[in-house]
Design a protein around this motif. Structure first.
Motif, PDB file in Angstrom:
ATOM      1  N   UNK A 103       0.782  -1.376   0.002  1.00  0.00           N
ATOM      2  CA  UNK A 103       0.056  -0.016   0.104  1.00  0.00           C
ATOM      3  C   UNK A 103       0.962   1.239   0.001  1.00  0.00           C
ATOM      4  N   UNK A 104       2.079   1.154   0.755  1.00  0.00           N
ATOM      5  CA  UNK A 104       2.961   2.436   0.905  1.00  0.00           C
ATOM      6  C   UNK A 104       3.488   2.589  -0.714  1.00  0.00           C
ATOM      7  N   UNK A 105       4.036   1.452  -1.444  1.00  0.00           N
ATOM      8  CA  UNK A 105       4.363   1.577  -2.534  1.00  0.00           C
ATOM      9  C   UNK A 105       3.462   2.230  -3.504  1.00  0.00           C
ATOM     10  N   UNK A 106       2.265   1.821  -3.472  1.00  0.00           N
ATOM     11  CA  UNK A 106       1.204   2.619  -4.178  1.00  0.00           C
ATOM     12  C   UNK A 106       1.090   3.943  -4.003  1.00  0.00           C
ATOM     13  N   UNK A 107       1.836   4.657  -3.151  1.00  0.00           N
ATOM     14  CA  UNK A 107       1.705   6.130  -2.991  1.00  0.00           C
ATOM     15  C   UNK A 107       2.122   6.650  -4.033  1.00  0.00           C
ATOM     16  N   UNK A 108       3.093   5.972  -4.928  1.00  0.00           N
ATOM     17  CA  UNK A 108       3.468   6.480  -6.387  1.00  0.00           C
ATOM     18  C   UNK A 108       2.100   6.675  -7.045  1.00  0.00           C
TER      19      UNK A 108
END
Length: 284
Positions: free
Chosen positions: A76-81
């Motif tokens: 989910x944090x990687x999806x911040x991109x």
């Protein structure tokens, strides 16, 4: 899961503001990681607002890490991109291509698969060796900054980005291990050192390196390692019979995020108006 996604929204929006502020900050002298860059960036209001969003995102991340497996929160944090890409396309004169819109959809699909497959958070507290290893990794991130900051531009961006990812990964794992404020607990210091070092390395990479390369390194560093630690040492699991779906969802979400790595910052060449007045040209 809602907290993890909202955390991603906060971090993704903050990235747009902080990247512009980092480029607008007065360059330091000499090579290596610029330890005073954060202080100069704090004079930019966009960086301060971005830090506020980071703080809110961190609180939401802590809540998510206390209830979800690390591999779900990491993806989910990687999806911040993906959030950064969408926000940049709305607030800045930056446009997403069809391939990039597809990557945004792929990230969302990967997160949906993870949500379906995710099991309960592991309840292991981690060994004493793991706690000290986490602290050693945090100080290792500082060493990466010293060594990576002296490399040529191209490998420099990858090393600093990867180092910042390791630092953020230390925070992810540390949040799971911290149980109250205990000044004798090495994990507490690991979180402080790892988080601070990660911010410093990433800010330096954004200002003077290839942003796409640095951001890709960060995504890899903050997702894969913590996910492995969560499964192997902390007992994170998937729903019965859905382990394969979790692996697919994780891989799809991270791959989609890597495809959006250029949105680790807003390109100055495309800025206009007030943003352009404060932005500086990229280093070659």
């Amino acid at each position: 899961m809602i907290c993890a996604l909202l955390s991603s929204v906060c971090f993704g929006t903050a990235s747009v503001l902080q990247a512009v502020a980092a480029r607008a900050a007065t360059p330091g002298s000499g090579g290596g990681v610029d330890v005073t860059l954060l202080w100069r960036a704090l004079r930019q209001w966009r960086y301060v607002v971005g830090l506020g969003l980071d703080g809110l995102g961190f609180v939401l991340e802590v809540v998510a890490l206390r209830t979800l497996p690390i591999y779900v929160v990491g993806a989910a944090l990687a999806a911040s991109l993906a959030v950064t890409a969408v926000v940049a396309s709305r607030l800045l004169p930056v446009r997403l291509s069809r391939v990039e819109w597809t990557a945004v959809a792929v990230v969302c699909a990967g997160l949906a698969l993870l949500a379906l497959a995710a099991g309960e958070e592991g309840h292991r507290t981690g060994s004493e060796a793991l706690r000290w290893a986490l602290l050693a990794t945090a100080f290792g991130v500082l060493l990466v900054g010293v060594v990576g900051g002296r490399l040529p531009d191209r490998p420099r961006a990858l090393v600093l980005g990867l180092g910042s990812g390791f630092g953020f990964g230390v925070v992810e794992v540390g949040v799971r291990l911290v149980d109250g404020v205990d000044v004798a607990d090495p994990v507490l210091y690991a979180v402080l050192v790892g988080g601070g070092a990660a911010f410093l390395l990433l800010t330096s990479a954004l200002q003077r390196g290839s942003v796409t390369t640095a951001t890709a390194g960060m995504v890899l560093g903050e997702t894969i390692g913590p996910a492995v630690v969560g499964v192997v040492w902390l007992g994170d699991r998937t729903r019965e019979g859905l382990g394969w779906l979790a692996v697919v969802g994780f891989a799809v979400a991270v791959a989609g995020s890597l495809a959006l790595a250029r949105f680790g910052e807003a390109p100055e060449a495309e800025l206009s108006g007030d943003l352009a007045d404060h932005a500086r040209p990229k280093a070659p």
